[in-house]
Design an enzyme around this catalytic site. Structure first.
Site, PDB file in Angstrom:
ATOM      1  CG  ASP A 119      -7.250   3.598  -0.773  1.00  0.00           C
ATOM      2  OD1 ASP A 119      -7.733   2.469  -0.659  1.00  0.00           O
ATOM      3  OD2 ASP A 119      -7.293   4.431   0.166  1.00  0.00           O
ATOM      4  CE  LYS A 136      -4.408   1.138   0.186  1.00  0.00           C
ATOM      5  NZ  LYS A 136      -5.615   0.466  -0.323  1.00  0.00           N
TER       6      LYS A 136
HETATM    7  P1  NDP Z   1     -12.788   8.065  -2.655  1.00  0.00           P
HETATM    8  O1  NDP Z   1     -11.729   9.062  -2.451  1.00  0.00           O
HETATM    9  O2  NDP Z   1     -13.326   7.831  -4.020  1.00  0.00           O
HETATM   10  O3  NDP Z   1     -14.025   8.387  -1.710  1.00  0.00           O
HETATM   11  C1  NDP Z   1     -13.922   8.453  -0.329  1.00  0.00           C
HETATM   12  C2  NDP Z   1     -15.253   8.944   0.191  1.00  0.00           C
HETATM   13  O4  NDP Z   1     -15.297   8.792   1.592  1.00  0.00           O
HETATM   14  C3  NDP Z   1     -15.494  10.412  -0.105  1.00  0.00           C
HETATM   15  O5  NDP Z   1     -16.854  10.640  -0.317  1.00  0.00           O
HETATM   16  C4  NDP Z   1     -15.020  11.080   1.189  1.00  0.00           C
HETATM   17  O6  NDP Z   1     -15.606  12.331   1.473  1.00  0.00           O
HETATM   18  C5  NDP Z   1     -15.522  10.072   2.187  1.00  0.00           C
HETATM   19  N1  NDP Z   1     -14.789  10.206   3.426  1.00  0.00           N
HETATM   20  C6  NDP Z   1     -13.465  10.170   3.615  1.00  0.00           C
HETATM   21  N2  NDP Z   1     -13.178  10.373   4.891  1.00  0.00           N
HETATM   22  C7  NDP Z   1     -14.368  10.521   5.515  1.00  0.00           C
HETATM   23  C8  NDP Z   1     -14.751  10.745   6.855  1.00  0.00           C
HETATM   24  N3  NDP Z   1     -13.828  10.865   7.806  1.00  0.00           N
HETATM   25  N4  NDP Z   1     -16.088  10.810   7.152  1.00  0.00           N
HETATM   26  C9  NDP Z   1     -17.025  10.702   6.186  1.00  0.00           C
HETATM   27  N5  NDP Z   1     -16.707  10.503   4.898  1.00  0.00           N
HETATM   28  C10 NDP Z   1     -15.410  10.414   4.576  1.00  0.00           C
HETATM   29  O7  NDP Z   1     -12.207   6.688  -2.047  1.00  0.00           O
HETATM   30  P2  NDP Z   1     -12.695   5.200  -2.319  1.00  0.00           P
HETATM   31  O8  NDP Z   1     -14.154   5.170  -2.514  1.00  0.00           O
HETATM   32  O9  NDP Z   1     -11.810   4.622  -3.352  1.00  0.00           O
HETATM   33  O10 NDP Z   1     -12.318   4.486  -0.943  1.00  0.00           O
HETATM   34  C11 NDP Z   1     -13.211   4.400   0.160  1.00  0.00           C
HETATM   35  C12 NDP Z   1     -12.764   3.291   1.096  1.00  0.00           C
HETATM   36  O11 NDP Z   1     -12.757   2.037   0.394  1.00  0.00           O
HETATM   37  C13 NDP Z   1     -11.368   3.425   1.683  1.00  0.00           C
HETATM   38  O12 NDP Z   1     -11.350   2.861   2.973  1.00  0.00           O
HETATM   39  C14 NDP Z   1     -10.519   2.571   0.755  1.00  0.00           C
HETATM   40  O13 NDP Z   1      -9.335   2.124   1.376  1.00  0.00           O
HETATM   41  C15 NDP Z   1     -11.488   1.427   0.513  1.00  0.00           C
HETATM   42  N6  NDP Z   1     -11.226   0.609  -0.668  1.00  0.00           N
HETATM   43  C16 NDP Z   1     -11.158   1.177  -1.917  1.00  0.00           C
HETATM   44  C17 NDP Z   1     -10.955   0.382  -3.022  1.00  0.00           C
HETATM   45  C18 NDP Z   1     -11.005   0.946  -4.409  1.00  0.00           C
HETATM   46  O14 NDP Z   1     -10.980   0.132  -5.360  1.00  0.00           O
HETATM   47  N7  NDP Z   1     -11.096   2.237  -4.613  1.00  0.00           N
HETATM   48  C19 NDP Z   1     -10.702  -1.064  -2.903  1.00  0.00           C
HETATM   49  C20 NDP Z   1     -10.875  -1.581  -1.560  1.00  0.00           C
HETATM   50  C21 NDP Z   1     -11.092  -0.754  -0.496  1.00  0.00           C
HETATM   51  P3  NDP Z   1     -14.748  13.683   1.324  1.00  0.00           P
HETATM   52  O15 NDP Z   1     -14.847  13.997  -0.136  1.00  0.00           O
HETATM   53  O16 NDP Z   1     -15.474  14.657   2.195  1.00  0.00           O
HETATM   54  O17 NDP Z   1     -13.355  13.420   1.791  1.00  0.00           O
END
Ligand code: NDP
Length: 447
Positions: free
Chosen positions: A167, A127
């Site tokens: 991510d 990672k």
């Molecule tokens: P993105 O950056 O696309 O989206 C993240 C989302 O989560 C945004 O809407 C963000 O809001 C919100 N967010 C982040 N921090 C917080 C918080 N503290 N409270 C509320 N909302 C929050 O990321 P991903 O969708 O790619 O990733 C989301 C999760 O999934 C992570 O844990 C990642 O490790 C996991 N994951 C992702 C994979 C992938 O293929 N992308 C694969 C496997 C796991 P804001 O815009 O306000 O920051």
């Protein structure tokens, strides 16, 4: 309670990695599941195998200098933790978020090792990322940052060495800038060095949708064990990024109704169901906030600034934003409101207290390392297509994803049963993932 043989190992992890709370949490969760395994197979506790699993093979920290639009020099910190390569080249995403520090990347790399093992594919765990905050940055600034980041990282990558993906804060746009820079530095069109690429330049169909779709497949299968299904159920999906959006899409296809989603400013609730087309338009095209969605949607949608999405009564919860976003108190509220299933789309979104409460209340609980493994599995499918210079159809790729998710589900369920913890997917995922990594590590000797 931690097994007495595992306690000194955990204490050493605490001592060697001071202040890295998320990493401690992730290690503790796995070790909590391993007591029964080493009782049955003492060989797994020999040759310091578990100690080695807890120590990353390599940790790289580097300076990322870049120049902002005002001509000012900025410095961020870049990380890549190459955790375990017993099963294949390191594989795992890059996260750009101001909260990132070594402990975040280590916890994610550790989780990734077992998740990748669960997919049954030849990929090790890694990672990376940076404490760079992409919010409010111009297109040019994002590009310059990605180029500077890759200028240093490229020497550690390669299709047989380490293959990053996206991510939080890293989507197709950022992967594009990094791939472009890698290609320029190396003078090689090495498609297999990064996944999450665009379709016209080496990407795979379904990769964008894979994590959310995969999580939905997992939860649908989990519901099936109790003769339940998404159809007609109210669903909460936290976050509004890549994982959240495609979870909502597949849940809706399964007949579920997603009534709330969120970002770090608050959540939007809409009893008649979120309008996904509008949400995608706001998030993916305009790079807006969920409050912008609520404004654009008008009456039916309510935005609650700073609120807890878990207060909304629903049947199923899919935390898909970030680590530790669902606490023990949130779990108690969800249980009180009658939640029947929780599937972690994000990595470690539920605190240990929350997980404990769900398991105790016999709520179906899918841990992230199993539930969200569809993303990395489809990245491995992207690598396969790159290696064979081939490109598969959407239907074919999605069918493979569905099969992988069903297999992961069944492996976790069967392993839990075998170890006397039927229905405990946390134990099933940890044990099944561990055994695959441990078998390979034993075969490869002390390296
Ligand atoms: P993105 O950056 O696309 O989206 C993240 C989302 O989560 C945004 O809407 C963000 O809001 C919100 N967010 C982040 N921090 C917080 C918080 N503290 N409270 C509320 N909302 C929050 O990321 P991903 O969708 O790619 O990733 C989301 C999760 O999934 C992570 O844990 C990642 O490790 C996991 N994951 C992702 C994979 C992938 O293929 N992308 C694969 C496997 C796991 P804001 O815009 O306000 O920051």
């Amino acid at each position: 309670m931690l097994d007495e043989k595992l306690e000194p190992i955990f204490n050493e992890v605490l001592q060697r990695n001071p202040g890295e709370n998320e990493f401690h949490q992730a290690v503790r969760e796995v070790l909590d599941s391993l007591g029964a395994v080493i009782a049955k197979h003492p060989a797994y506790a020999e040759a310091a195998l578990i100690e080695r699993i807890c120590e990353p093979e390599r940790q790289i920290i580097f300076r990322v200098p870049w120049i902002d639009d005002k001509g000012q020099v900025r410095i961020n910190r870049g990380f890549r933790v190459q955790f375990n390569s017993a099963l294949g080249p390191y594989k795992g995403g890059l996260r750009f978020h101001p909260s990132v520090y070594l402990g975040t990347i280590k916890f994610l790399g550790f989780e990734q090792t077992f998740k990748n093992a669960l997919t049954g594919m030849p990929i090790g765990g890694g990672k990376g990322g940076s404490d760079f905050d992409p919010k409010g940055r111009s297109e040019q600034e994002i590009m310059r940052f990605c180029q500077s980041f890759m200028l240093e990282l490229h020497r550690h990558l390669g299709e047989y060495t380490d293959v990053p993906a996206g991510d939080i804060g890293v989507g197709q746009r950022e992967i594009g800038y990094m791939f472009g820079q890698y290609k320029r530095i190396t003078n090689r069109y090495e498609s297999g060095v990064l996944t999450g690429k665009g379709l016209t330049w080496g990407g795979s169909r379904v990769r964008t949708e894979a994590t959310g779709y995969g999580a939905s497949y997992f939860v649908e299968r989990m519901l099936g064990t109790r003769k339940q299904e998404f159809d007609g159920k109210k669903v909460l999906v936290s976050g509004a990024g890549n994982v959240a959006i495609y979870t909502m899409e597949k849940v809706a296809e399964f007949g579920g109704k997603v009534i709330a989603c969120s970002d770090s400013n608050g959540y939007v609730v809409e009893e008649n169901g979120i309008d996904l087309d509008l949400l995608k338009e706001v998030k993916e095209k305009r790079r807006g906030r969920v409050s912008d969605y609520a404004k654009a949607r008008g009456n039916g949608a309510k935005f609650i600034a700073g609120g807890r999405i878990w207060d909304v009564p629903a049947d199923i919860a899919m935390p898909s934003a970030t680590q530790n976003e669902l606490t023990g108190a949130d779990a108690a509220t969800l249980i009180k409101n009658g939640v029947i299933a929780v599937g972690e789309g994000a990595n470690m979104p539920c605190t240990p207290d929350a997980v404990h409460k769900f398991l105790e209340a016999k709520v179906l609980f899918g841990p992230g390392k199993a539930t969200n493994a569809g993303g990395v599995a489809t990245s491995a499918l992207e690598m396969q297509q790159n290696a064979s210079r081939d490109s598969w159809t959407f239907e074919d790729t999605e069918e493979r994803l569905a099969t992988i998710m069903h297999n992961i589900h069944d492996t976790c369920a069967q392993t839990a049963e075998e170890y006397g913890a039927a229905g405990n997917y946390v134990l099933g995922a940890n044990v099944a993932g561990f055994i695959r990594v441990a078998e390979a590590m034993r075969a490869l000797g002390v390296v």
